[in-house]
Design an enzyme around this catalytic site. Structure first.
Site, PDB file in Angstrom:
ATOM      1  N   ASP A 324      53.140  45.824  60.727  1.00  0.00           N
ATOM      2  CA  ASP A 324      52.625  44.843  61.675  1.00  0.00           C
ATOM      3  C   ASP A 324      51.390  44.221  61.010  1.00  0.00           C
ATOM      4  O   ASP A 324      50.834  44.801  60.077  1.00  0.00           O
ATOM      5  CB  ASP A 324      52.243  45.549  62.981  1.00  0.00           C
ATOM      6  CG  ASP A 324      51.490  44.648  63.921  1.00  0.00           C
ATOM      7  OD1 ASP A 324      51.978  43.545  64.196  1.00  0.00           O
ATOM      8  OD2 ASP A 324      50.397  45.048  64.372  1.00  0.00           O
ATOM      9  N   ASP A 519      50.163  49.168  65.574  1.00  0.00           N
ATOM     10  CA  ASP A 519      49.085  49.731  66.387  1.00  0.00           C
ATOM     11  C   ASP A 519      49.129  49.313  67.851  1.00  0.00           C
ATOM     12  O   ASP A 519      48.459  49.918  68.683  1.00  0.00           O
ATOM     13  CB  ASP A 519      47.726  49.315  65.806  1.00  0.00           C
ATOM     14  CG  ASP A 519      47.412  47.856  66.098  1.00  0.00           C
ATOM     15  OD1 ASP A 519      48.299  47.011  65.855  1.00  0.00           O
ATOM     16  OD2 ASP A 519      46.307  47.575  66.575  1.00  0.00           O
ATOM     17  N   ASP A 523      54.329  47.151  69.643  1.00  0.00           N
ATOM     18  CA  ASP A 523      54.993  47.765  68.495  1.00  0.00           C
ATOM     19  C   ASP A 523      55.789  49.014  68.877  1.00  0.00           C
ATOM     20  O   ASP A 523      56.516  49.567  68.042  1.00  0.00           O
ATOM     21  CB  ASP A 523      53.966  48.155  67.417  1.00  0.00           C
ATOM     22  CG  ASP A 523      53.287  46.949  66.804  1.00  0.00           C
ATOM     23  OD1 ASP A 523      53.963  45.923  66.630  1.00  0.00           O
ATOM     24  OD2 ASP A 523      52.082  47.033  66.503  1.00  0.00           O
TER      25      ASP A 523
END
Length: 623
Positions: A324, A519, A523
């Site tokens: 990410d 995080d 996600d």
């Protein structure tokens, strides 16, 4: 030494008995005296094992190390080899206690490393401060923390801003400013003043308690190698017991067919007993779990929490890492990348004016601008008549001049002409106009973490070359970041469902093992889908941390490569132990079956292999 009292007594009696035999002590030569002497030596170490064996029989578990050792020791007494019967139990008992001590030491080191909660909390009750055990503090109560003390429970900051050392939770060396109403976590250290915190979670549900629980429960999730060895031991033990029986029976049957073959029952029984002693699977059953726990402990010292030995194994097979962007590869905070003046304005003058306008704003963009200007040694000018224009920016007066600072919509609204290309720049742009004249702009972007580029390079050095970025941010921003870090594939403008779809594509490729690092709560679906889900745990969302298989407490993406290395070291040590145990045992098994190895050699080989395997496993903990 207290835990070894029984073994010391047994050892003294054993050595004394052997010494009297060698010294031909007349009174000790009587058979019943020797038997009684060694029986007394046997009881301290033998009775616990015999009780375990009987308990296993009661539970219908007929084949285990307790049965092997009991049969071997009692068989040695039956054929008159009393010292060897005592030695079997003595060294088995010592080996078991060494193993237990090694496991407990590993567990204690991990707990001591992580559990930094204070034992006493200063609670504000009835207008005074009283000392209380943190577990007895109720949610909603207020605790006081002096400068230099640790916060005992999770809570909400009361009063003004204060600096906290968060290294116990995030691994970051720089202190973090926490404002009124923001969360303060157990284990943080107040740096510069006395603070008060309103407790929002009970002691056993704090963030740090959850981390401790994850590590303590990690050993319950067994690695495939560990599960295989346990299953193997269940088959291996009855097989070697059957072979030991055959060592006694086959020569007897052969002697019936060949009358010239001299069959001595005690000799062949002795060989079978040697076979049983060396076949004990203790070294495998204990040292392998210890190896994985050592790996979990070593990772914990680096701020990496594996939720089980199975994930230590899984991360060694990863060949694709997907990141990410925001909060994982970047800090999630703005940083000024470029500053340009226009229409004859000096750059420093333009920056001083912008910093003056943004000086009293708490917006992340404003704070980034002021920080950038101050780092360049430029002092902001004096401001009057500041007015905030929601969604556009600020209107202020600086040295009597009308200043506009904000986005391009602010200049459009006020009819100020500016370079046409600024409206289409993908990054955040702060523009400035003075008395209706365009004066310049600043370009801001989410700053990469200091170790982001190192993280990518470290993964490539481990032959993990397929690295991707998935983000909901604009494609142009994601592509630019990926290029700066050395990542070839970057996908922007993604919704959570789009990330899931991309990960499913990757996993559908034959041989592809994917780790995803993120995080945010968005996600969570991708973390659950990945072969190994890795959460940035320092400031990551609760959902991401709960679902992930591995948690990086320091929020440093470079720790992913560290996690892979620790996983590989652990796996290598585990297989070294397997090879060592099987190699030595096979040699002594063959020697014992042919009457070359004695029970003494079998005992030392069994205990020695177990201790070597344990020492090898402990070696992981210093990584």
């Amino acid at each position: 030494m207290k835990q070894y009292v029984k073994e010391i007594v047994s050892f003294i009696l054993l050595v004394s008995g052997i010494g009297m035999t060698w010294g031909n002590a007349a009174w000790f030569g009587e058979g019943h005296v020797r038997a009684m002497w060694y029986a007394v030596a046997f009881l301290p170490v033998g009775l616990p094992v015999l009780r375990e064996a009987v308990g296993c029989l009661w539970e219908r578990e007929y084949f285990n190390e307790f049965m092997l050792m009991s049969v071997a020791a009692l068989g040695a007494f039956y054929i008159g080899e009393y010292p060897e019967g005592v030695a079997v139990m003595l060294f088995y008992s010592v080996g078991e206690k060494f193993q237990d001590a090694a496991v407990e030491r590993a567990r204690s080191r991990v707990k001591a490393l992580l559990d930094v909660r204070p034992e006493v909390a200063a609670v504000v009750r009835g207008g005074s401060v009283v000392a209380e055990v943190p577990a007895n503090v109720q949610v909603g109560e207020t605790v006081e923390v002096k400068a230099g003390e640790r916060v005992p429970l999770d809570g909400v900051m009361l009063g003004e801003t204060a600096a906290f050392n968060t290294s116990a939770l995030t691994g970051e060396s720089l202190p973090r400013d926490i404002r009124q109403g923001e969360s303060v976590l157990a284990g943080m250290i107040a740096m510069d003043r006395v603070v008060r915190v309103r407790v929002m979670r009970p002691y056993d549900r704090s963030e740090l308690a959850r981390v401790l629980e994850m590590v303590q429960n990690a050993t319950e999730r067994k690695a495939p190698t560990e599960l295989f060895i346990r299953r193997f031991a269940r088959v291996y033990t009855p097989v070697v017991t059957g072979l030991a029986v055959l060592i006694v029976l086959l020569p007897f049957i052969y002697s019936l067919a060949q009358p010239g073959f001299a069959y001595v029952f005690d000799d062949w029984l002795y060989r079978a007993l040697v076979f049983l002693v060396i076949s004990c699977p203790c070294a495998l059953v204990v040292s392998i779990p210890l190896g994985y726990f050592g790996g979990i402990g070593a990772a914990s010292r680096h701020g990496i929490l594996f939720k089980g030995g199975n994930y230590l194994d899984a991360i060694t097979r990863v060949n694709t890492v997907v990141f990410d962007k925001t909060g994982t590869l970047t800090r999630g905070e703005f940083e000024v990348r470029e500053a340009h003046a226009g229409n004859g304005f000096e750059a420093d003058t333009m920056l001083a004016i912008v910093a003056a306008a943004e000086g009293n704003s708490t917006h992340p963009v404003a704070k980034a601008v002021v920080r950038y200007v101050r780092l360049r040694g430029i002092e902001p000018l004096a401001v009057t008549d500041a007015k905030e224009l929601p969604g556009h920016g600020l209107s202020v007066r600086v040295d009597g001049r009308e200043v506009l600072v904000g986005n391009t919509r602010l200049l459009d609204t006020n009819g100020v002409t500016y370079p046409a290309g600024l409206a289409s720049v993908p990054e955040t742009v702060v523009v400035c106009a003075v008395d209706g004249v365009y004066a310049g702009y600043l370009l801001l972007a989410d700053a990469p973490k200091e170790d982001a580029a190192d993280a990518v390079a470290a993964l490539k050095s481990l032959n993990i070359n397929n690295i991707e970025v998935l983000s909901g941010d604009k494609q142009a921003i994601v592509t630019k970041l990926a290029k700066s870090l050395g990542i070839d594939k970057a996908y922007g403008d993604l919704l959570p469902a789009d990330k899931v779809a991309r990960l499913e594509e990757l996993k559908a490729e034959p041989g592809r093992k994917v780790a995803f690092a993120g995080d945010g709560i968005n996600d969570a679906p991708v973390l659950a889908l990945a072969d190994v889900g890795i959460a940035m745990g320092g400031l990551g969302s609760d959902a991401a941390i709960e679902i992930a298989d591995v948690v990086i407490q320091t929020d440093q993406p470079s720790k992913i490569a560290t996690a892979v290395k620790i996983g590989k070291v652990t796996r290598r040590v585990v297989w070294q132990n397997i090879a060592l145990a099987f190699g030595v045992k096979l040699v002594v098994l063959v020697l014992g079956a042919f009457g070359v190895a004695t029970m003494w050699e079998a005992v030392f080989a069994d205990v020695g292999v177990a201790l070597l395997a344990i020492l090898n496993a402990i070696r992981i903990q210093v990584k």
